[in-house]
Scaffold this motif. Sequence first.
Motif: not given
Length: 298
Positions: A135-136, A139-148, A169-177
Amino acid sequence: MILRTKRSVPRWLWMLLTAPSRPVLVFEAGEVPLDRGNKLRELVFLAETVLIRLKGGVVVRPPRGIRAATVPALWLHACAARLSQFALWRDATSAALANCGTVAPDIGFAADASDESPRPLRDELIVSLRGARAMPGPAWIEAVRSTAAIEGLRIRTVVQVREDESRAREVATALGGEFEPWGDTDSVVQEARLRRSYKRARLVVSDRMHVLILAALNGAVPAELVPRPTQKITVAFEVIGVRGISLDAEAADAAGMRDFLHAQLGRSAEIIERVEVARQRLIEVESGIRDAIRKARA
C-alpha cells in the motif's frame, strides 16, 4: 484455432503437421520468459516455426519483450524469431538480445482510440494500482490528494485487473475518493465502463502498463508513481517518444511527487499526438502482415 495451455501442445503439433499448405501461426504478444525452465518450450516453438515455413506459411510474432534471458532458451527463441517473417519487439533491449526483427509499439496502442462522441468534462483523477504491491505510504497519499485538490479534480479508483479490486477499495478510502468496483460485471462490459471513466479523467495514476495505455488512448494523461517502478512502463512509452512518465515514489517527498503530477498534466497534447502516431504505426504493421498472408495464400 487458439491454443493456450501446455496440454494443448500435442494437439497443436498435430494440427500443424496435418494442416494444408501455407498455414499461419500467430504468437501472443507480451513478455516472453526465457529462464532455464523454458528451453523445452522454446524448442517446441522453434520446431513449429520450421514446420510452418516448410509448408509455405507465415509466422507472426507481435511486439514482445524478452525477460530473464538464459542460454539455451534465448538461442532457441532467437533462431525461431529469425525464421519468422514478422518478429517485432516492444523494446530495443529485446531486439538486441534476439539480434533480429524490429522495435514496434506495444500492441496495447493498437486499441481503438477514443471516439468523437460528446465527452463529459475531465474533472477526475483516477488511480488503479496493483494489489500485489505494498500500500502506498503517507507521502504518496498526501501528494495525490493535494494534487486533486489544487487541480479541482475528484478522486476515483478503478479496477482494470480483477485481482486489484481490494487494493482499489483500500486506496479510495485512504484518499477520500470514490471506489468503482468490478463486481460481477462481464469483462467486455467492464472495459467499456473503464473507457468511460478514463474519458472523464485528466490524470490517471497507475503501475499497470495497460491501464496507462488505455487511459492515454482515451485522452487522459498517464503517470506511473510508485516505489521502485519497473522499467516496463518507462520503456513502452519511450518507444513511442513519451519520456519522463515515471517517478520513483521512494526517492521523492510529497512535494516532489506533487510537482511531478502537476508537470504531467501539462503534457496532454503531446501524449495524445504520440499515442495516435503509435496507433497508426501498428495499423501499418497489421496491414503488412495481412498483405503477406494474402500473398502466401494466393
